[in-house]
Design an enzyme around this catalytic site. Structure first.
Site, PDB file in Angstrom:
ATOM      1  N   ASN A 116      -6.592  -2.597   1.854  1.00 13.44           N
ATOM      2  CA  ASN A 116      -6.565  -4.058   1.908  1.00 13.44           C
ATOM      3  C   ASN A 116      -7.990  -4.585   1.988  1.00 13.44           C
ATOM      4  O   ASN A 116      -8.817  -4.041   2.717  1.00 13.44           O
ATOM      5  CB  ASN A 116      -5.804  -4.535   3.151  1.00 13.44           C
ATOM      6  CG  ASN A 116      -4.317  -4.643   2.912  1.00 13.44           C
ATOM      7  OD1 ASN A 116      -3.860  -4.645   1.781  1.00 13.44           O
ATOM      8  ND2 ASN A 116      -3.555  -4.719   3.988  1.00 13.44           N
ATOM      9  N   ARG A 119       0.817  -1.216   0.000  1.00  7.50           N
ATOM     10  CA  ARG A 119       0.000   0.000   0.000  1.00  7.50           C
ATOM     11  C   ARG A 119       0.852   1.268   0.000  1.00  7.50           C
ATOM     12  O   ARG A 119       0.565   2.201  -0.765  1.00  7.50           O
ATOM     13  CB  ARG A 119      -0.965  -0.029   1.191  1.00  7.50           C
ATOM     14  CG  ARG A 119      -2.104  -1.030   1.023  1.00  7.50           C
ATOM     15  CD  ARG A 119      -2.974  -1.109   2.256  1.00  7.50           C
ATOM     16  NE  ARG A 119      -2.241  -1.660   3.396  1.00  7.50           N
ATOM     17  CZ  ARG A 119      -2.738  -1.751   4.624  1.00  7.50           C
ATOM     18  NH1 ARG A 119      -3.959  -1.318   4.883  1.00  7.50           N
ATOM     19  NH2 ARG A 119      -2.029  -2.286   5.593  1.00  7.50           N
TER      20      ARG A 119
END
Length: 746
Positions: free
Chosen positions: A35, A17
């Site tokens: 996520n 990320r």
């Protein structure tokens, strides 16, 4: 224009990320990343979406593995003003969990930088390194779902965690000396620096220490102190089995040793100076490099000790026969076999022993797949229909969970020889069922009716109210090789190992079969012999030699004379073995080629009685490798004739190392001739090689050379062990095809 982008693969716990966030800034992309448990989801607006997606594929973090990217245009466009990481959410789907990752070079540099605030911090990590699987409670991978939730970040760590330009941006295990876990001496007063200094002093002075790592404890001592190593052998009840070692550095370049997984790698002993009793009667030694900050600190610490050992024994921290210790209650038992225990307060949620690999054809050849590799899935294009739990083997146990063409192999559990290891297996199964959100619909196990693994499978089947399938051992070996190679047409399967329960109730182990995931047919085997003496015949190779000698001469007086000449055992033991054969007591028909290797090792005088599994065959291989070069080809068409040739030459007093090599070559030639015969009969030209005997890289190489010259296509193992640590994969593949035959009766 707004796009929804889904990225599947190892994209959690690897700094994915933060990577996406930085890349979005570079390509002027607005939106979010989150996520979703089974994937990473991106909402993206911008003019360079295509270039952005290409950059995601090409420049992903070093520990990430992208399996698929889905991109969908969304007509109802939102107006984003920036790009940010947003709260994780959970959605059903395939789950990919990163294995634990060794310390990266940047963190290792900071660890010894006096000006860095993480100077000498035993738990330093970043988005590119640190614990993953072993601290994970559930997905998505966020701090509150790991054992790091017990250590709230300090202000400085929090600032780094949210700083897009930081290497620790969104790194879930981030911590420092102020807010992270602590090391301490179990049942002692020393903590942190004092605890590390005490352990170093104990090792330096010839003592033994237990040290808690990422996936369990190690037992450590100076690998060049013969007396200390001998003491450890006595305390651990390990007379001759090689110990693994950890070294600060190695004198040659080895990409496998230096990989992020940092497995134990079998290398030639000439590259590393250690005491002879570290790996006695062995040409190789298992070596690994430090893979945690604490390991590095054990080797190098600013204290009064100079010339600390460069090589340490670093063997699994457990009482003999028990599973790897992972908590302080387990570790207290280790105080019986060590002088102190260095532990810490970060909880280990899943055991992960060290992975072990050999090198074959300049590439990795897995012996034990665990830390660093498990639970990365094996992907099979086989139209997976059911969610399956495969319990695996009795020895070297690992289990497998599968769904949607993904086969998740567990970390190494061990031999199911006592209740504690059995309970460790059950707990690990339950943990991974929860973690991967796989509710099994089928349980599968080995065909052997008395295996603990079969009883465990029966318990799970009953508890979950689902069918149980039992798969023949050697068939599972071949299917594990096929699954790893993503090959599902019929093959000639060569399954060579020590022991497996055959469909006819006898012991198998030297099998040729025509196999596919749908079924198999046993079409040949090595020459059967009588295995007398029960469990003792599996560890005392001379006992099977007595039986095979009788097969040749059919005269027990001759058998006794030869047995005494070759100094197999005391006369009363030889008489006892002959008595069993004469009266057919405790005798069973066997085609185990593993026992044949043990027998030849005994006849040549290398190893008459094994103190650990595979010792006799291993000693035979290493002596054979000392004689690689010109040799005479033993052109016999049966293993019985090969054995007779070996015996007669031994009785003539020929060079035993030369005979050992020629035995390997003869077995390879025997495999070739049998496969050629089967190809003529079936028109199948693909051969799959599996089973623990093919851990023997000399035999593997000689066999592959011959098969290649005769234009066979060869399937062999690489990342999945050829031994029983890989059969759960084959069991799961078989169950995927056989479930329909049991479901209708359930």
């Amino acid at each position: 224009m707004l796009y929804q982008i889904k990225i599947f693969g190892i994209v959690q716990g690897v700094g994915f990320r933060p990577f996406i966030d930085r890349l979005a800034k570079e390509f002027k992309i607005l939106g979010t990343v989150a996520n979703k448990g089974s994937y990473v989801e991106i909402f993206a607006q911008g003019d360079e979406i295509e270039n952005f997606c290409e950059a995601v594929k090409k420049n992903s973090p070093p520990r990430a593995e992208i399996l698929n990217i889905e991109k969908n245009f969304i007509a109802d466009s939102s107006n984003f003003t920036d790009f940010k990481i947003i709260e994780s959410e959970h959605e059903d789907g395939d789950i990919f969990v990163s294995p634990d990752i060794s310390i990266c070079d940047k963190c290792a540099e900071e660890l010894f930088d006096k000006n860095n605030r993480r100077y000498l911090h035993p738990f330093i990590n970043c988005t590119d390194c640190g614990p993953r699987l072993t601290i994970l409670k559930s997905m998505p991978y966020d701090r509150e779902r790991t054992s790091m939730e017990n250590f709230p970040m300090c202000d400085d760590c929090r600032e780094e965690y949210f700083n897009k330009n930081s290497r620790r941006y969104d790194a879930q295990p981030v911590c420092c000396n102020e807010c992270g876990p602590e090391v301490f001496i179990l049942d002692g007063d020393e903590k942190n620096s004092d605890a590390i200094k005490k352990i170093r002093k104990i090792i330096f002075n010839g003592g033994i220490a237990a040290i808690k790592g990422i996936g369990g404890f190690h037992l450590a001592c100076d690998a060049n102190n013969f007396e200390t190593v001998q003491r450890l052998r006595k305390l651990k009840n390990r007379p001759s089995k090689p110990f693994a070692v950890m070294t600060k550095k190695i004198s040659f370049d080895c990409s496998i040793l230096n990989s992020p997984q940092k497995p134990i790698v079998l290398i030639d002993k000439k590259f590393l100076k250690v005491a002879e009793n570290v790996a006695p009667n062995n040409n190789k030694i298992g070596v690994m490099l430090p893979y945690t900050p604490l390991h590095l600190l054990i080797f190098d610490y600013p204290d009064e000790i100079k010339n600390f050992p460069n090589v340490l024994i670093m063997t699994s921290g457990n009482i003999s026969g028990e599973p790897l210790a992972i908590n302080d209650d387990d570790a207290k038992k280790l105080l019986k076999i060590c002088d102190a225990v260095l532990t810490h307060n970060r909880e280990i949620l899943i055991r992960a022993d060290d992975s072990v690999a050999d090198i074959f054809e300049n590439d990795i050849y897995m012996i034990r797949r665990s830390r660093g590799y498990a639970p990365l899935p094996i992907h099979c294009n086989n139209n997976q229909r059911k969610k399956i739990l495969a319990i695996g083997g009795e020895l070297k146990n690992t289990f497998c969970l599968s769904k949607n063409n993904l086969f998740y192999m567990s970390p190494y559990i061990g031999d199911l020889t006592n209740l504690k290891t059995i309970n460790a297996l059950k707990k690990s199964v339950e943990r991974m069922i929860e973690l991967f959100e796989i509710k099994p619909e089928i349980v599968v196990c080995d065909l052997h009716p008395r295996y603990h693994s079969a009883k465990i499978a029966e318990e799970f089947a009953e508890k979950l109210k689902i069918p149980l399938i039992k798969i023949q051992h050697h068939y599972a070996h071949i299917l594990s090789c096929m699954a790893e190679n993503n090959f599902f047409d019929e093959v000639i399967g060569v399954s060579f190992d020590g022991t497996g329960y055959g469909t006819d109730g006898t012991i198998w182990g030297g099998e040729f079969m025509i196999a596919s995931p749908k079924n198999f047919k046993r079409v040949d085997s090595i020459t059967p012999f009588i295995q007398a003496g029960g469990d003792k015949s599996s560890v005392e190779g001379w006992r099977n030699a007595v039986s095979m000698i009788y097969n040749i001469y059919k005269d027990f007086e001759v058998v006794k004379k030869i047995s005494k000449e070759l100094n197999f055992a005391e006369e009363n033991k030889i008489d006892g073995q002959i008595f069993l054969l004469k009266n057919n007591i405790n005798c069973v028909k066997s085609t185990s080629i593993g026992r044949l290797f043990d027998t030849v090792s005994a006849i040549l005088g290398f190893c008459k009685e094994s103190t650990f599994e595979g010792e006799a065959a291993m000693t035979l291989q290493f002596n054979a490798e000392l004689n690689i070069g010109n040799y005479e080809l033993i052109e016999e068409l049966s293993t019985e004739k090969i054995f007779e040739n070996i015996l007669k030459r031994r009785l003539k007093g020929e060079d035993v190392k030369k005979i050992a090599f020629e035995f390997h070559a003869a077995i390879a030639e025997y495999v070739l001739k049998t496969c050629e015969k089967l190809r003529d009969e079936t028109k199948i030209s693909t051969v799959a090689l599996s089973g623990g005997v093919f851990q023997n890289t000399l035999l593997l190489n000689l066999t592959i050379e011959r098969l290649h010259k005769k234009n066979f296509k060869i399937l062999r193992h690489k990342m999945i062990p050829p031994n029983d640590g890989g059969i759960a994969l084959g069991q799961a593949l078989a169950a995927n095809y056989l479930w329909r035959f049991v479901a209708k009766n359930f």
